[in-house]
Design an enzyme around this catalytic site. Structure first.
Site, PDB file in Angstrom:
ATOM      1  N   GLY A   5       0.776  -1.245   0.000  1.00 21.06           N
ATOM      2  CA  GLY A   5       0.000   0.000   0.000  1.00 21.06           C
ATOM      3  C   GLY A   5       0.797   1.279   0.000  1.00 21.06           C
ATOM      4  CG  ASP A   9      -1.366   1.831   3.201  1.00 17.43           C
ATOM      5  OD1 ASP A   9      -1.174   1.575   4.410  1.00 17.43           O
ATOM      6  OD2 ASP A   9      -1.937   1.029   2.430  1.00 17.43           O
ATOM      7  CG  ASP A  43      -8.484   0.937  10.135  1.00 12.40           C
ATOM      8  OD1 ASP A  43      -9.246   1.852  10.446  1.00 12.40           O
ATOM      9  OD2 ASP A  43      -8.888  -0.206   9.846  1.00 12.40           O
TER      10      ASP A  43
END
Ligand code: IMP
Ligand code: MG
Length: 191
Positions: A44, A100, A103
């Site tokens: 990513g 990237d 979360d």
């Protein structure tokens, strides 16, 4: 032209270019006289990574890791699995982890710990995106380019099921693209 599976564009190419360069300049200033090891988390981060490192003026060494987390998606209780390890020894090195998106924080909390255990002199985290509202682990990036809400985003390296990585912008994926499938893959959160 926006990809038809996107609901809208969140960050344009120009916005990304400008903000990435701005963050890179800040990071650059911290490593004067040093030669940091830039660790990109595959896959990513690759586009962010390549734009970011080209804005650095300090000499930098490049390395990559691929990891995945397995566990119940909602609780992220799984453990980090290393699919591809670093080529370089991090002992005594100033490491910049380039990711990237953060979360739950599971990936980066574990990675930071691992690289410190391996004897890195310093470990800093640079993220393109931060989904702050979803944090479950006590970790925050040292540098972040943009905060995002709890929506699934793709492009500029980020994927959904290996698709959309090559979009030059970041877009919000239409829910209809993944709502039937997300539950089926909830227990296998491939990073
Ligand atoms: P964490 O371990 O829960 O912090 O998850 C981080 C990883 O989840 C990232 O490296 C991404 O691969 C993936 N991820 C989380 N949100 C998104 C998103 O909106 N789009 C694409 N990938 C995402
Ligand atoms: Mg990732």
């Amino acid at each position: 032209m926006m990809n038809a599976d996107c609901e809208r564009i969140l960050f344009t190419e120009e916005q990304l270019r400008g903000r990435v360069a701005e963050v890179a300049r800040e990071v650059d200033g911290l490593y004067k006289g040093k030669r940091p090891l830039a660790v990109g988390i595959l896959k990513g981060s690759i586009i962010f990574y390549s734009d970011f490192i080209r804005c650095l003026t300090v000499p930098v060494e490049l390395d990559f890791m691929a990891v995945s987390s397995y566990g119940s998606g909602a609780v992220s209780s799984g453990k980090l699995k290393i699919k591809k390890d670093l080529d370089r020894d991090v002992r005594g090195r100033d490491v910049i982890i380039i990711e990237d998106i953060i979360d739950s924080g599971f990936t980066l909390a574990n990675l930071k710990e691992l690289l410190k255990e391996r004897g890195a002199e310093s470990v800093r985290i640079v993220t393109l995106l931060d989904k702050k509202g979803r944090r479950k682990y006590d970790i925050s990036p040292d540098f972040n380019c943009f905060e995002v809400d709890d929506e699934f985003v793709v492009g500029y390296g980020l994927d959904y099921d290996e698709m959309y990585r090559s979009l030059p912008y970041i877009g919000i994926l239409k829910r209809s693209v993944y709502e039937d499938r997300i539950f089926a893959s909830a227990d296998k959160n491939v990073v």
